[in-house]
Write a protein that holds these residues in place. Structure first.
Motif, short mmCIF file in Angstrom:
data_model
loop_
_atom_site.label_atom_id
_atom_site.label_comp_id
_atom_site.label_asym_id
_atom_site.label_seq_id
_atom_site.Cartn_x
_atom_site.Cartn_y
_atom_site.Cartn_z
N LYS A 48 5.64 -16.43 -34.37
CA LYS A 48 4.93 -17.41 -33.81
C LYS A 48 5.60 -18.65 -33.50
O LYS A 48 5.21 -19.25 -32.30
CB LYS A 48 3.79 -17.70 -34.54
CG LYS A 48 2.47 -16.53 -34.65
CD LYS A 48 1.31 -16.92 -35.48
CE LYS A 48 0.39 -15.87 -35.41
NZ LYS A 48 -0.62 -16.04 -36.36
N ILE A 84 7.48 -18.89 -29.72
CA ILE A 84 7.09 -19.28 -28.57
C ILE A 84 6.05 -20.39 -28.88
O ILE A 84 5.35 -20.72 -28.14
CB ILE A 84 6.22 -18.26 -27.73
CG1 ILE A 84 5.00 -17.55 -29.00
CG2 ILE A 84 7.07 -17.01 -27.33
CD1 ILE A 84 4.20 -16.82 -28.03
N GLY A 85 6.51 -21.24 -30.00
CA GLY A 85 5.75 -22.54 -30.06
C GLY A 85 4.42 -22.50 -30.65
O GLY A 85 3.63 -23.46 -30.40
N LEU A 86 4.09 -21.29 -30.94
CA LEU A 86 2.46 -21.17 -31.56
C LEU A 86 2.30 -22.06 -32.96
O LEU A 86 1.15 -22.60 -33.13
CB LEU A 86 1.99 -19.78 -31.80
CG LEU A 86 1.44 -19.05 -30.35
CD1 LEU A 86 1.42 -17.79 -30.74
CD2 LEU A 86 0.87 -19.86 -29.19
N MET A 87 3.40 -22.08 -33.69
CA MET A 87 3.49 -22.93 -34.56
C MET A 87 4.50 -23.90 -34.82
O MET A 87 5.65 -23.48 -34.06
CB MET A 87 3.64 -22.11 -35.99
CG MET A 87 2.44 -21.16 -36.31
SD MET A 87 2.81 -20.24 -37.59
CE MET A 87 1.71 -20.87 -38.86
N GLU A 103 2.45 -28.78 -25.25
CA GLU A 103 1.64 -27.58 -24.95
C GLU A 103 2.14 -27.28 -23.54
O GLU A 103 2.33 -26.20 -23.05
CB GLU A 103 0.41 -27.46 -25.32
CG GLU A 103 -0.15 -27.34 -26.69
CD GLU A 103 -0.11 -25.84 -27.27
OE1 GLU A 103 -0.53 -24.99 -26.51
OE2 GLU A 103 0.68 -25.52 -28.36
N ARG A 157 6.44 -19.66 -22.22
CA ARG A 157 5.68 -18.82 -22.47
C ARG A 157 5.47 -17.74 -21.09
O ARG A 157 4.98 -16.68 -21.41
CB ARG A 157 4.40 -19.39 -22.76
CG ARG A 157 4.34 -19.83 -24.15
CD ARG A 157 3.12 -20.68 -24.68
NE ARG A 157 3.31 -21.13 -25.88
CZ ARG A 157 2.40 -22.31 -26.35
NH1 ARG A 157 1.43 -22.73 -25.43
NH2 ARG A 157 2.62 -22.74 -27.43
#
Ligand code: ADP
Ligand code: MG
Lengths: 246, 265
Positions: free
Chosen positions: A45, A48-51, A70, A77
């Motif tokens: 995660k 791709i910068g989800l965390m 974001e 993304r």
């Protein structure tokens, strides 16, 4: 393609990643193996910068994604797809709408062409004709394959797979493994595959990284991994819960 | 002991201010993205149907019965001093200025706000929000913008509808049940009700719509811990947005009364 430098992440008291170093070259398939609960999904995660990590750097196609907003991350993304461990399908949409979602969001309006693309990827994941079903009426393995179809429909240059074969029967597992290889060979797709299925790891991986206690404990080709006589690795490969040396 | 008391108060104040900040940031983010990014028309129209169209029955019933009962109670009191025909004026002004906007907002927050936080909250705990982000879709654009715009359009219209049905119901009760002279009733009502009363009611409704949509979407987006978390988020969303409506109504009344003073001049 992807470079991870000294990545650290704690959630609450628990230190999950403690300085991960990882490199993935363009067009290669890197398999990350490790114990369940060892932070593999968390690591994926982050890619791709989800965390957001507590410290460290993540370079994706030449850009450090740490600290990006974001909106800035959407550019990354679009190039990197991810298959979630749970599938993470949109449960109020049909299979077809789920898979067509990335195309629609990218501005595609031609319904016919969209349906053709959807049918094409459905065929790739061996789910022809399931277009109209709702996610809740699919089995776990089918959900995962729909998630995979959704992740690859935009032909990203890199795909992150979180346990693509867990919960699938051996035949479908094998076809998913072949699919990962085929995507790599045909489209030079870069892949990062998280798994604890050694058979799948050996089959798809150009290189294998073993994540242990929040660090990359070992990195090498499948052959090197098999020859490695480190007890921790041997325990994992042989599936022993207690080291034989004890 | 006393120190601990003040520390506790201080801590909850910090929590409250931070919460307020988060909701305001969400609102700012939503307005920014509404102006700078293309609108998803399909989702917007879906929300118009969900919020505006399907809330009408609830709002009409609320407005109608409130208008009727308010007319009856007002008449019972006013008739004692021989002012029965003034009922219409009192009822319509009260419905326009206070009852319709507040009651519509409370009904909408129960019907629509709860659904919003439950839906978004479920998406959050089942990783669907992460899936949106991973597919290069900003969740605020996709989830909050259509709901916020639909709410801002629907709430004033629903309130106007509530006002309309409240006044119709009060009129019917007045002439059929209470036996007030219809002509006097209408004359008084029209004389004392002004456009500014209607404007005040619908502008309040607009503000309430904004409060409800951002409080409920924020609760949804910050949901944690599975099914229990979704339940908690939904309850909190309804409670907080209802309180926000009631409290802000007081201040709105005071402020708007300066711009649109009540009474005949
Ligand atoms: N959102 C979260 N909140 C709290 N803890 C989490 C969260 N996600 C993962 N963890 C914890 O991080 C650790 C690693 O989880 P995960 O990456 O899912 O493991 P796996 O290697 O099996 O994929 C686990 O101990 C898990 O409890
Ligand atoms: Mg995992």
């Amino acid at each position: 393609m992807i470079a991870v430098r000294d990545l650290r992440k704690a959630i609450g008291e628990q230190e999950i990643l403690r300085g991960v170093e990882l490199d993935v070259a363009v067009g290669e398939t890197l398999v990350i193996i490790g114990r369940s609960g060892g932070g593999k999904s968390v690591l994926l995660k982050h890619l791709i910068g989800l965390m957001q990590p507590d410290a460290g750097e993540i370079w994706v196609s030449g850009k450090n994604i740490i600290g990006m907003s974001e909106r800035q991350l959407t550019a990354i993304r679009q190039k990197v797809g991810i298959l979630f461990q749970s599938g993470a399908l949109f449960d109020s949409m049909t299979v077809e709408d789920n898979i067509a979602f990335p195309l629609r969001e990218a501005g595609m309006r031609d319904v016919k062409a969209m349906r053709a693309r959807v049918n094409q990827v459905l065929e790739v994941v061996e789910l022809e004709g399931e277009n109209a079903k709702m996610p809740e009426s699919l089995s776990g393995g089918m959900r995962k394959r729909v998630g995979l179809a959704r992740a690859i429909i935009r032909r990203p240059s890199c795909v992150l797979y979180d346990e693509p074969t867990s919960g699938l029967d051996p035949v479908v597992s094998d076809s998913i493994n072949r699919l990962i290889r085929r995507l790599q060979e045909r489209f030079q797709m870069t892949s990062v595959v998280v798994t604890h299925d050694m058979k799948s790891a050996v089959h798809v991986g150009d290189r294998i990284a073993y994540l242990h206690e929040g660090r990359v404990y070992f990195q090498g080709t499948p052959a090197e991994l098999k020859q490695c006589d480190d007890p921790i690795i041997q325990d994992f490969l042989l599936g022993r819960s207690e080291s034989a040396t004890h | 002991m006393i120190a601990r008391f003040f520390i506790a108060i201080g801590a909850s104040l910090v929590v409250f201010v931070r919460y307020l900040g988060e909701v305001v940031l969400l609102a700012a983010d939503t307005f920014r993205s509404a102006f700078t990014h293309r609108l998803r028309w399909r989702l917007f129209l879906q929300q118009i149907v969900e919020i505006g169209l399907l809330s009408q029955v609830v709002v009409i019933v609320t407005g109608g019965f409130t208008g009727a009962v308010f007319a009856a109670q007002t008449y019972f009191q006013f008739n004692k001093i021989g002012m029965g025909s003034a009922t219409g004026a009192v009822v319509s002004v009260a419905i326009c200025r206070e009852l319709a906007p507040v009651l519509s907002a409370l009904m909408v927050s129960g019907r629509v706000g709860a659904a919003m936080s439950a839906e978004i909250g479920t998406m959050k705990v089942t990783e669907q929000i992460d899936a949106l982000r991973a597919l290069a879709v900003y969740p605020v654009d996709y989830l909050v913008v259509p709901r916020a715009l639909a709410m801002m359009i629907s709430m004033p219209l629903l309130t106007a509808e509530c006002i309309g049905f409240g006044i119709i119901a009060s009129y019917l009760i007045a002439i059929v049940v209470l036996d007030i002279n219809g002509t006097y009733y209408l004359d008084n009502m029209v004389r004392w009700t002004r456009m500014r009363d209607l404007i005040m009611g619908t502008s309040k409704a607009f503000v309430f719509g904004i409060l409800i949509v951002f409080i409920c979407c924020h609760k949804g987006l910050t949901t944690r811990e599975g099914a229990v978390g979704v339940g908690r988020a939904t309850t909190e969303a309804v409670v907080v947005s209802s309180l926000a409506v009631l409290i802000s109504n007081f201040f709105l009344t005071m402020a708007l009364n300066i711009v649109y003073p009540a009474g005949y001049q």
